[in-house]
Design a protein around this motif. Structure first.
Motif, PDB file in Angstrom:
ATOM      1  N   SER A 188      21.063 -42.971 -32.027  1.00  0.00           N
ATOM      2  CA  SER A 188      22.424 -42.588 -32.426  1.00  0.00           C
ATOM      3  C   SER A 188      22.985 -41.401 -31.657  1.00  0.00           C
ATOM      4  O   SER A 188      24.061 -40.908 -31.981  1.00  0.00           O
ATOM      5  CB  SER A 188      22.448 -42.273 -33.921  1.00  0.00           C
ATOM      6  N   ARG A 189      22.264 -40.948 -30.638  1.00  0.00           N
ATOM      7  CA  ARG A 189      22.775 -39.778 -29.913  1.00  0.00           C
ATOM      8  C   ARG A 189      24.110 -40.042 -29.221  1.00  0.00           C
ATOM      9  O   ARG A 189      24.958 -39.163 -29.154  1.00  0.00           O
ATOM     10  CB  ARG A 189      21.758 -39.315 -28.868  1.00  0.00           C
ATOM     11  N   ASP A 190      24.287 -41.263 -28.681  1.00  0.00           N
ATOM     12  CA  ASP A 190      25.553 -41.559 -27.990  1.00  0.00           C
ATOM     13  C   ASP A 190      26.722 -41.498 -28.964  1.00  0.00           C
ATOM     14  O   ASP A 190      27.807 -41.032 -28.626  1.00  0.00           O
ATOM     15  CB  ASP A 190      25.485 -42.929 -27.315  1.00  0.00           C
ATOM     16  N   THR A 191      26.472 -41.997 -30.176  1.00  0.00           N
ATOM     17  CA  THR A 191      27.521 -41.968 -31.197  1.00  0.00           C
ATOM     18  C   THR A 191      27.887 -40.524 -31.527  1.00  0.00           C
ATOM     19  O   THR A 191      29.059 -40.167 -31.621  1.00  0.00           O
ATOM     20  CB  THR A 191      27.011 -42.684 -32.467  1.00  0.00           C
ATOM     21  N   GLU A 203      29.799 -38.815 -28.642  1.00  0.00           N
ATOM     22  CA  GLU A 203      31.194 -39.268 -28.581  1.00  0.00           C
ATOM     23  C   GLU A 203      32.019 -38.513 -29.618  1.00  0.00           C
ATOM     24  O   GLU A 203      33.125 -38.065 -29.350  1.00  0.00           O
ATOM     25  CB  GLU A 203      31.250 -40.773 -28.828  1.00  0.00           C
TER      26      GLU A 203
END
Lengths: 403, 193
Positions: free
Chosen positions: B57-60, B63
């Motif tokens: 979930s790091r990309d979420t 963002e």
């Protein structure tokens, strides 16, 4: 599988387009070149970027726009990256929930073959839908996101206003679909196909029909590391070129699919991956597969060659969507992320066909066309954008003014 | 100082939270990275966000940090990009940290150091636990295989054990693997369960 020699650690995400790296390791192409290629499975693009930027790995399978963004410092501290080798061309799709897709052309082959008409139907479908469509993208700096924006905008859809783009890693897209968090998504193989196979979604657009030869993943290095390790990097590129040719050969598909299906790589059914590698795309559950011969390219047509013009196309789209501030210096830095000079140096004398130029018009080839090359004939496949626009890297401002 | 820990394994989060509380931080929130976690974080307006580097979930989250209007101040990855040593330690330990820009380094460094130590300790603990579980499972399998040999071949316990061990060594296998194979074979042949 590996012999003693230089160790290179490379980060990858579980996607079909990790194929060339996986084959280079598992089929001995890296070992033949005296490289112990260690692959580090990574669950997010942020972590893949951090592992590369902070030196935990020396190379990474990276979204091409992310390599440009990291170099320019968009959303972080700038770190110059270099991409001397493209790992694949094409390989993504846009899928939407069946209740949304019901407003599109029910003839799904026609729907996919005419992206312009479908984009207009999509605009209508947005108005009919019960909420603003939530569309999953894997990263703002991904080829898929840029192509999705390009496609939607052709019908007057504002991707920042008329739909909600939600960032999710590919491996969580299916779960988000099941939970109703998103109404569709765009991602690389095999995730769209997996969502279709489960009946969660159907195809509404194919990357290969939006831009027939769309830039996808690159192998990225830190520029300073690459400068200090030329000889090893050259050997790695040679190994990857052989691995890429192996991946493209139809007779190796079964073996490649079973390698990729393994739990330490993509961890998905090998049969699903093999159908995609064979260009068989099932657009809807129960529908007959559509043959899409350019679903994903690993090697043919000099697919690995990092055309500068493709880095600049990415730059043009980042500027178009306000994600990068226009400027000559940044534009030059963006174009310089792709390193055809290193590709040429590494593969010189290997028998690889070398394009004569390092940049070209993008979207200008309507049918297979021979172009100037050394070391053999180079036939470029059709690379048109569905709207017929042509990108001239020498006239970016004019191109952008046309939207 | 408001610290948000994003974690879906309750155990790691509590190991970290306990450590932070012992060190005198008391404004700590644990948020699992599921559903609408981004809007929860926006409401919390943290100064420091700690997250497992391996979380998908790091990309979420990143963002959200880029576009969020709730967090008016920009947030930077890690405290000080020039502190390469600290960054490598964090990456090796699997910690990623986001910090409100402008927060003084001497205020953040102790938090990050603590997170690195706790993450490392947790990873070690987990590895030990997995080892212990595997050993226990192995022992059970070996005991069953031994019982089969004793019953079917009339061996004593030490002989049955020695036979398993020498078979494993000759075949360059683990004893548990040999035991597993024996049990399967015995089941197929309708032997003892």
């Amino acid at each position: 599988m590996s012999t003693a020699g230089d160790t290179i650690r490379a980060a990858f995400l579980p996607l079909t387009d990790s194929a060339v790296l996986v084959a280079a390791r598992e089929c001995g192409f890296a070992a033949e070149m005296g490289i112990d290629l260690q692959l580090v499975r990574t669950e997010s693009w942020a972590t893949l970027r951090d592992r590369l930027v902070y030196g935990q790995v020396q190379a990474a399978q990276m979204l091409a726009p992310l390599a440009v963004a990291v170099t320019l410092g968009l959303g972080g501290v700038p770190t110059p990256l270099a991409a001397p080798f493209k790992l694949n061309v094409n390989g993504n799709a846009v899928v939407m929930r069946p209740d949304f897709a019901a407003a599109l052309d029910p003839d799904i082959a026609a729907r996919l073959n005419d992206p312009l008409a479908t984009a207009h139907d999509f605009a209508t479908a947005i108005g009919l839908y019960r909420r603003k469509p939530q569309i999953g993208i894997v990263h703002r700096f991904s080829s898929h996101a840029l192509m999705l924006r390009y496609w939607l905008a052709s019908a007057g859809i504002d991707p920042d206003r008329d739909v909600a783009l939600r960032v999710l890693p590919p491996s969580l897209m299916l779960e988000a679909m099941r939970g109703g968090e998103i109404d569709g998504f765009t991602a690389g193989d095999p995730w769209p196909a997996a969502a279709i196979a489960e009946g969660l979604a159907e195809a509404v657009a194919l990357g290969a029909r939006i831009w027939q030869r769309g830039v996808e993943k690159v192998l990225a290095f830190r520029s300073d590391w690459l400068d200090d390790h030329r000889e090893v990097a050259d050997r790695l590129l040679l190994a990857l070129a052989r691995a890429a040719a192996w991946c493209d050969a139809p007779e190796n598909r079964t073996q490649l699919a079973s390698l990729l299906g393994r739990s330490d790589y993509v961890d998905m059914p090998a049969a699903l991956i093999e159908r995609l590698l064979s260009g068989q795309f099932t657009p809807r559950i129960g529908a007959p597969p559509l043959p899409v011969e350019d679903l994903i390219l690993f090697h043919r047509e000099a697919a690995n060659f990092p055309w500068r013009s493709q880095a600049l196309w990415i730059w043009s789209q980042l500027v178009r969507w306000g994600q990068a501030v226009p400027g000559a210096e940044a534009q030059a830095a963006a174009g310089a992320v792709f390193r055809p000079d290193i590709y040429r140096r590494a593969l010189a004398g290997s028998g690889a066909v070398m394009p004569g130029a390092s940049a070209k018009l993008e979207g200008a080839v309507a049918m297979p066309t021979g172009v100037g090359a050394h070391g053999g004939a180079l036939l470029l496949g059709p690379d048109r954008f569905f709207d017929g626009r042509v990108f001239d890297p020498e006239a970016i401002d004019t191109y952008l003014a046309g939207f | 100082m408001r610290i948000v820990i994003i974690d879906d394994t309750g155990a790691r989060a509590s190991v970290l939270e306990d450590g932070l509380r012992e060190a005198g931080y008391d404004d700590i929130h644990v948020v699992p990275p599921t559903g609408a976690f981004v809007s929860r974080i926006e409401r919390l307006v943290p100064d420091v966000v700690l997250m497992d580097l391996g979380s998908p979930s790091r990309d979420t989250l990143e963002e959200m940090l880029l576009v969020s209007r709730a967090l008016a101040r920009p947030i930077a990855m890690f405290v000080d990009q020039s502190d390469e040593q600290m960054i490598s330690a964090a990456i090796d330990a699997g910690v990623s940290a986001y910090v409100v820009d402008g927060l003084r380094k001497d205020r953040v460094k102790p938090i990050l150091d603590l997170a690195v130590r706790r993450f490392t300790a947790f990873a070690r603990m987990q590895a030990e636990l997995t080892d212990a579980r595997n050993q226990l499972a192995d022992r059970k399998v070996i005991d069953r295989a031994k019982a089969i040999l004793m019953q079917q071949r009339g061996l004593g316990e030490p002989e049955a054990y020695a036979l398993l061990r020498s078979t494993a060594m000759n075949g360059n296998k683990r004893m548990a693997e040999v035991a597993e194979a024996l049990i399967t074979a015995s089941e197929l042949l309708g032997g003892m369960k």
